[in-house]
Design a protein around this motif. Sequence first.
Motif, PDB file in Angstrom:
ATOM      1  N   GLU A   4       0.842  -1.203   0.000  1.00  0.00           N
ATOM      2  CA  GLU A   4       0.000   0.000   0.000  1.00  0.00           C
ATOM      3  C   GLU A   4       0.882   1.259   0.000  1.00  0.00           C
ATOM      4  O   GLU A   4       0.631   2.213  -0.735  1.00  0.00           O
ATOM      5  CB  GLU A   4      -0.876  -0.063   1.258  1.00  0.00           C
ATOM      6  CG  GLU A   4      -1.698   1.158   1.560  1.00  0.00           C
ATOM      7  CD  GLU A   4      -2.330   1.059   2.962  1.00  0.00           C
ATOM      8  OE1 GLU A   4      -2.551  -0.072   3.449  1.00  0.00           O
ATOM      9  OE2 GLU A   4      -2.578   2.112   3.563  1.00  0.00           O
ATOM     10  N   PHE A   5       1.952   1.211   0.798  1.00  0.00           N
ATOM     11  CA  PHE A   5       2.790   2.410   0.940  1.00  0.00           C
ATOM     12  C   PHE A   5       3.623   2.675  -0.299  1.00  0.00           C
ATOM     13  O   PHE A   5       3.858   3.815  -0.669  1.00  0.00           O
ATOM     14  CB  PHE A   5       3.631   2.298   2.217  1.00  0.00           C
ATOM     15  CG  PHE A   5       2.736   2.121   3.409  1.00  0.00           C
ATOM     16  CD1 PHE A   5       1.993   3.199   3.896  1.00  0.00           C
ATOM     17  CD2 PHE A   5       2.551   0.876   3.989  1.00  0.00           C
ATOM     18  CE1 PHE A   5       1.108   3.031   4.957  1.00  0.00           C
ATOM     19  CE2 PHE A   5       1.668   0.704   5.046  1.00  0.00           C
ATOM     20  CZ  PHE A   5       0.950   1.784   5.538  1.00  0.00           C
ATOM     21  N   ILE A   8       1.250   4.304  -2.784  1.00  0.00           N
ATOM     22  CA  ILE A   8       1.028   5.722  -2.455  1.00  0.00           C
ATOM     23  C   ILE A   8       2.256   6.531  -2.862  1.00  0.00           C
ATOM     24  O   ILE A   8       2.140   7.593  -3.493  1.00  0.00           O
ATOM     25  CB  ILE A   8       0.729   5.894  -0.945  1.00  0.00           C
ATOM     26  CG1 ILE A   8      -0.583   5.194  -0.588  1.00  0.00           C
ATOM     27  CG2 ILE A   8       0.661   7.370  -0.577  1.00  0.00           C
ATOM     28  CD1 ILE A   8      -0.810   5.041   0.910  1.00  0.00           C
ATOM     29  N   VAL A  23       1.343  14.715   1.566  1.00  0.00           N
ATOM     30  CA  VAL A  23       1.213  13.264   1.766  1.00  0.00           C
ATOM     31  C   VAL A  23       2.364  12.732   2.617  1.00  0.00           C
ATOM     32  O   VAL A  23       3.507  13.140   2.433  1.00  0.00           O
ATOM     33  CB  VAL A  23       1.216  12.552   0.393  1.00  0.00           C
ATOM     34  CG1 VAL A  23       1.336  11.042   0.556  1.00  0.00           C
ATOM     35  CG2 VAL A  23      -0.032  12.902  -0.389  1.00  0.00           C
ATOM     36  N   GLY A  24       2.068  11.815   3.540  1.00  0.00           N
ATOM     37  CA  GLY A  24       3.132  11.106   4.244  1.00  0.00           C
ATOM     38  C   GLY A  24       3.040  11.148   5.744  1.00  0.00           C
ATOM     39  O   GLY A  24       3.680  10.353   6.422  1.00  0.00           O
ATOM     40  N   ASP A  25       2.271  12.046   6.299  1.00  0.00           N
ATOM     41  CA  ASP A  25       2.120  12.060   7.757  1.00  0.00           C
ATOM     42  C   ASP A  25       0.684  11.673   8.093  1.00  0.00           C
ATOM     43  O   ASP A  25      -0.067  11.230   7.233  1.00  0.00           O
ATOM     44  CB  ASP A  25       2.495  13.444   8.314  1.00  0.00           C
ATOM     45  CG  ASP A  25       3.174  13.329   9.674  1.00  0.00           C
ATOM     46  OD1 ASP A  25       2.548  12.739  10.582  1.00  0.00           O
ATOM     47  OD2 ASP A  25       4.316  13.816   9.819  1.00  0.00           O
ATOM     48  N   ASP A  26       0.274  11.844   9.331  1.00  0.00           N
ATOM     49  CA  ASP A  26      -1.082  11.443   9.711  1.00  0.00           C
ATOM     50  C   ASP A  26      -2.128  12.431   9.230  1.00  0.00           C
ATOM     51  O   ASP A  26      -3.313  12.098   9.126  1.00  0.00           O
ATOM     52  CB  ASP A  26      -1.163  11.268  11.230  1.00  0.00           C
ATOM     53  CG  ASP A  26      -0.366  10.036  11.659  1.00  0.00           C
ATOM     54  OD1 ASP A  26      -0.584   8.979  11.048  1.00  0.00           O
ATOM     55  OD2 ASP A  26       0.477  10.160  12.556  1.00  0.00           O
ATOM     56  N   LEU A  84      -7.605  12.202  -1.782  1.00  0.00           N
ATOM     57  CA  LEU A  84      -8.105  11.121  -2.630  1.00  0.00           C
ATOM     58  C   LEU A  84      -8.251   9.835  -1.823  1.00  0.00           C
ATOM     59  O   LEU A  84      -7.252   9.276  -1.362  1.00  0.00           O
ATOM     60  CB  LEU A  84      -7.110  10.895  -3.778  1.00  0.00           C
ATOM     61  CG  LEU A  84      -7.306   9.650  -4.638  1.00  0.00           C
ATOM     62  CD1 LEU A  84      -8.626   9.712  -5.394  1.00  0.00           C
ATOM     63  CD2 LEU A  84      -6.139   9.496  -5.614  1.00  0.00           C
ATOM     64  N   GLY A 116      -3.215  14.357   0.517  1.00  0.00           N
ATOM     65  CA  GLY A 116      -3.487  13.210   1.376  1.00  0.00           C
ATOM     66  C   GLY A 116      -4.594  12.356   0.813  1.00  0.00           C
ATOM     67  O   GLY A 116      -5.114  12.624  -0.275  1.00  0.00           O
ATOM     68  N   ASP A 118      -6.548   8.124   1.273  1.00  0.00           N
ATOM     69  CA  ASP A 118      -6.570   6.807   1.895  1.00  0.00           C
ATOM     70  C   ASP A 118      -6.608   5.787   0.766  1.00  0.00           C
ATOM     71  O   ASP A 118      -7.225   6.036  -0.283  1.00  0.00           O
ATOM     72  CB  ASP A 118      -7.805   6.676   2.806  1.00  0.00           C
ATOM     73  CG  ASP A 118      -7.642   5.540   3.811  1.00  0.00           C
ATOM     74  OD1 ASP A 118      -6.496   5.123   4.065  1.00  0.00           O
ATOM     75  OD2 ASP A 118      -8.666   5.075   4.340  1.00  0.00           O
TER      76      ASP A 118
HETATM   77  P1  ADP Z   1      -3.122   6.639   8.302  1.00  0.00           P
HETATM   78  O1  ADP Z   1      -3.052   5.169   8.525  1.00  0.00           O
HETATM   79  O2  ADP Z   1      -2.442   7.450   9.330  1.00  0.00           O
HETATM   80  O3  ADP Z   1      -4.490   7.105   7.934  1.00  0.00           O
HETATM   81  P2  ADP Z   1      -2.263   5.996   5.723  1.00  0.00           P
HETATM   82  O4  ADP Z   1      -1.295   4.888   5.940  1.00  0.00           O
HETATM   83  O5  ADP Z   1      -3.632   5.676   5.312  1.00  0.00           O
HETATM   84  O6  ADP Z   1      -2.234   6.912   7.001  1.00  0.00           O
HETATM   85  O7  ADP Z   1      -1.652   6.983   4.626  1.00  0.00           O
HETATM   86  C1  ADP Z   1      -0.285   7.378   4.680  1.00  0.00           C
HETATM   87  C2  ADP Z   1      -0.162   8.742   4.035  1.00  0.00           C
HETATM   88  O8  ADP Z   1      -0.485   8.637   2.654  1.00  0.00           O
HETATM   89  C3  ADP Z   1      -1.106   9.789   4.597  1.00  0.00           C
HETATM   90  O9  ADP Z   1      -0.441  11.031   4.562  1.00  0.00           O
HETATM   91  C4  ADP Z   1      -2.270   9.789   3.631  1.00  0.00           C
HETATM   92  O10 ADP Z   1      -2.904  11.041   3.607  1.00  0.00           O
HETATM   93  C5  ADP Z   1      -1.562   9.473   2.320  1.00  0.00           C
HETATM   94  N1  ADP Z   1      -2.410   8.766   1.337  1.00  0.00           N
HETATM   95  C6  ADP Z   1      -2.947   7.528   1.453  1.00  0.00           C
HETATM   96  N2  ADP Z   1      -3.590   7.173   0.334  1.00  0.00           N
HETATM   97  C7  ADP Z   1      -3.488   8.227  -0.528  1.00  0.00           C
HETATM   98  C8  ADP Z   1      -3.943   8.488  -1.832  1.00  0.00           C
HETATM   99  N3  ADP Z   1      -4.680   7.609  -2.531  1.00  0.00           N
HETATM  100  N4  ADP Z   1      -3.660   9.687  -2.381  1.00  0.00           N
HETATM  101  C9  ADP Z   1      -2.942  10.595  -1.675  1.00  0.00           C
HETATM  102  N5  ADP Z   1      -2.446  10.402  -0.459  1.00  0.00           N
HETATM  103  C10 ADP Z   1      -2.715   9.230   0.133  1.00  0.00           C
END
Ligand code: ADP
Length: 318
Positions: A4-5, A8, A23-26, A84, A116, A118
């Motif tokens: 998943e990471f 992203i 993108v990348g933090d909480d 997104l 950011g 999910d």
């Molecule tokens: P958390 O578990 O804290 O919600 P995630 O692991 O879901 O964080 O997401 C890691 C980072 O990637 C976050 O900054 C999140 O906003 C970003 N992210 C996740 N999916 C996407 C996406 N489809 N597009 C843009 N950013 C994303």
Amino acid sequence: MPSEFELIARYFTRPAHGARLGVGDDAALLVPSAGMELAVSTDMLLVGRHFLPGDDPQQLGHKALAVNLSDLAAMGAQPRWALLALALPEPDEDWLAAFSRGFFALAGQHGVELVGGDTTRGPLNLCVTVLGEVEAGRALTRAGARPGDEIWVSGSLGAAALGLAQVQGGLALTPAEAASCLQRLHAPEPRVALGRALQGVASAAIDVSDGLLADLGHILERSGVAAEVDIQRLPAHPAVAARTADPLVRRCLLAGGDDYELCFTAPPDRAQAVEAAGRTAGVAVTRIGRVKAGEGLVLVGADGAAMPIVERGYDHFA
Ligand code: ADP
Ligand code: MG
């Protein structure tokens, strides 16, 4: 299989210069400009409901963002950031690469940064949230139409619905007409520049996503007014205009969704300013009727007489 990471990082991480943290933090950290309000909107595209499993992913990337930017356009807001939320049945990298290309191409055109989101496994579902800025107290809303105002619509109407009707069969368009209608269906152009230019000019606005009659109906309801619309003045897309005797095509014009034009009202003494806004934005604007006191919408036909309205806009639960 990529994690998943990795997905992203590969497809959805771009530098966000207009955000303190992307993108990348909480959470992302955003700093709105002084004197501006945030306009926030979200819209979901669901497989089988808004699009088909085999639809072109690049166009889906464009459309998922476009339908959201259209909402900001209708508020007169300047788009700045997007989130997104994506559910994918499997990590198909060709699909993701094309989707991401379509998304970022449109984002770049409008100076929007993805900050950011999910990413999860599940039936294909695309949910975008957009954030824009609008001068405090100056957003266009649905509630400002007043009796005497003129009603306007941008661009042309009916093409997206006609394109969909063609896909579903039972309609003979020429190849050029089909291409033009499908372009409108799959790659709508949000009227962001027009929305900005209408600030201080329009009294109310909405984007036409569910059909002209339904969406204008929302302005009337929220503003507590009635309206008269002249069917002859409606800016039908040429493929639509060529077939208005067909009730299905008439439906596309009056109640077809997915056009993403702006429908708005303005006092008659602002007509020149409306025309100027259209020129600034490079899009046609057409006067289609007038706001009245009272409630309800009257459609006036070619003979000047009121026509019965049988067309209704799209409603997911009707
Ligand atoms: P958390 O578990 O804290 O919600 P995630 O692991 O879901 O964080 O997401 C890691 C980072 O990637 C976050 O900054 C999140 O906003 C970003 N992210 C996740 N999916 C996407 C996406 N489809 N597009 C843009 N950013 C994303
Ligand atoms: Mg998460």
